[in-house]
Design an enzyme around this catalytic site. Structure first.
Site, short mmCIF file in Angstrom:
data_model
loop_
_atom_site.label_atom_id
_atom_site.label_comp_id
_atom_site.label_asym_id
_atom_site.label_seq_id
_atom_site.Cartn_x
_atom_site.Cartn_y
_atom_site.Cartn_z
CG MET A 57 -7.25 11.08 21.86
SD MET A 57 -5.83 10.68 22.45
CE MET A 57 -4.63 12.60 21.79
CE1 TYR A 74 -9.92 17.64 28.47
CE2 TYR A 74 -10.54 16.87 26.45
CZ TYR A 74 -9.59 17.09 28.13
OH TYR A 74 -8.77 16.03 28.22
NE ARG A 104 -7.86 14.10 -8.78
CZ ARG A 104 -8.47 13.11 -7.89
NH1 ARG A 104 -8.80 13.42 -7.00
NH2 ARG A 104 -8.51 12.07 -8.98
CE LYS A 122 -10.21 6.71 -4.74
NZ LYS A 122 -10.09 7.03 -5.70
C1 LIG Z 1 -11.03 6.91 -6.40
C2 LIG Z 1 -11.25 6.83 -7.64
C3 LIG Z 1 -12.34 6.27 -7.78
C4 LIG Z 1 -14.04 5.72 -7.45
O1 LIG Z 1 -14.20 7.01 -7.22
P1 LIG Z 1 -15.63 6.86 -6.94
O2 LIG Z 1 -16.56 8.24 -7.00
O3 LIG Z 1 -15.41 6.12 -5.35
O4 LIG Z 1 -16.69 6.14 -7.16
C5 LIG Z 1 -12.86 6.50 -9.75
N1 LIG Z 1 -11.72 6.91 -10.16
C6 LIG Z 1 -10.65 7.12 -9.95
C7 LIG Z 1 -9.61 7.67 -10.61
C8 LIG Z 1 -10.30 7.62 -8.83
O5 LIG Z 1 -9.36 8.26 -8.30
#
Ligand SMILES: *Cc1c(COP(=O)(O)O)cnc(C)c1O
Length: 370
Positions: A312, A264, A131, A35
């Site tokens: 930036m 800055y 969550r 992802k």
């Molecule tokens: C992102 C995610 C993972 C991977 O987690 P890592 O800590 O990067 O290994 C696994 N399970 C779910 C549900 C996730 O959202």
């Protein structure tokens, strides 16, 4: 001439980390979590590199999976956030995507034909993370309403999953989560998936909990050579090889007098005459503005402090330690082989995950050892 700032992605390192994960995972399948553009490493390239090793990928949502499909990736893809609306279930099915169902509404959308396909439907239990996920009661209510035929399909084909909240630093809490998970698993006899990177790295956590070994582990950060938060321990850092090295180009070098400031707000003043290199990476490339006066960049093994505000497109670095050798056009390492991204993350009060994923697309990725 292009700006030379870039990220080098070492696919050998990716393969080594994957092999290590696989060895740790025993009989479980290792799902490569790609992802967020493979945590900033380039989702399509990472998928292509792992294609012949992993049998499943995972992304957060359908759009990410469709990008992979458009680029010829054929393996099943688990959508970790599940369907965003009812119509996505059919699109996901048509595209060989697996769905994490996590709300009571998702359960209402489910058709018997969805359940008949092996591994396609995952049920996420909220065992304490709070969550995403169904409570034990929500899930068992659903379970009790099903016909015997559906129940046997559910047990045979579907996956029961959960996610740890504190796997990297609180084994008691994690064991509590696992116990809740085990209660539901015992009733449903479904195959399971519960480990992410920190979960997998912690051994013996479930030694006394009666839980079958999981069918799938879901690994993200460790594939990229990152250690999970608060596991910055040599045991892990030595085993995992960083995949990404970010290098930025020196644009200018000057010497300023004692008492003069840079950048800055002039928030940093030179205590003595100081050589300052202006380096071509800034907050638009993903360097947090919070890094002012906090982080270091590397020239070989010399750590050089970033001084003054982050602009930036640029940072300013005290290069007095190497002023003799450094030339305009040289490259300094922001993170990677010389300085792990975890070290930078600690200095910036954040985590490797955030730094990797926020590296902007303006920084070109180059792939080596393809
Ligand atoms: C992102 C995610 C993972 C991977 O987690 P890592 O800590 O990067 O290994 C696994 N399970 C779910 C549900 C996730 O959202």
């Amino acid at each position: 001439m292009a700006r030379k700032t870039h990220a080098l992605i070492d696919l050998n390192a990716l393969h080594a980390n994957y092999a290590l994960a696989k060895a740790h995972a025993g009989a479980s399948d290792v799902i490569a979590v790609i992802k967020a553009d493979a945590y900033g490493h380039g989702m399509v390239e990472v998928a292509k590199a792992l294609q012949n090793r992993t049998s499943v990928f995972a992304v957060a949502f359908l759009d990410e999976a469709l990008t992979l499909r458009q680029n010829g990736i054929k393996e099943p893809i688990l959508l970790l956030e599940g369907p965003m609306d009812r119509s996505e279930i059919a699109v996901a099915r048509a595209n060989n995507c697996w769905l994490m169902l996590h709300t009571p509404q998702h359960l209402e959308w489910l058709e018997p034909s969805d359940i008949a396909i092996p591994n396609q439907i995952w049920f996420k239990l909220d065992t304490g993370m709070h969550r995403l996920g169904l409570s034990e009661t929500e899930f068992l209510d659903f379970w009790q309403r099903q016909s015997p035929e559906i129940l046997s399909d559910l047990s045979a084909h579907c996956i029961l999953a959960t996610h740890f909240a504190k796997a990297d630093n609180d084994q008691d809490f994690t064991r509590q989560q696992l116990k809740s998970f085990a209660r539901v698993q015992a009733i449903t006899a479904m195959r399971t998936s519960y480990s992410n990177s920190p979960g997998l790295l912690i051994e013996q956590i479930s030694a006394d909990i009666d839980l079958p070994s999981e069918s799938f582990v879901r690994l993200g950060i460790s594939l990229y050579g990152g250690t999970p938060d608060s596991l910055l321990h040599p045991k892990y850092t030595q085993a995992l090889t960083p995949v990404m090295t970010v290098k930025a180009q020196v644009l200018a070098i000057r010497t300023i007098d004692a008492g003069e400031g840079v950048g800055y707000g002039q928030i940093w003043q030179a205590p003595t005459a100081t050589a300052i290199a202006t380096v071509a990476i800034g907050y638009a490339d993903g360097i947090p503005r919070f890094a002012a006066n906090r982080m270091h960049v590397m020239c070989a093994d010399t750590a050089l402090p970033v001084v003054g505000r982050i602009s930036m497109d640029m940072i300013t670095v005290d290069v007095s330690a190497i002023a003799e050798e450094l030339k305009v056009g040289d490259m300094l390492e922001v993170w990677g082989a010389q300085q792990r991204v975890e070290q930078v993350a600690q200095a910036l009060e954040t985590i490797n995950y955030e730094l990797l994923t926020r590296l902007s697309l303006r920084v070109p990725r180059f792939y080596i050892n393809t």
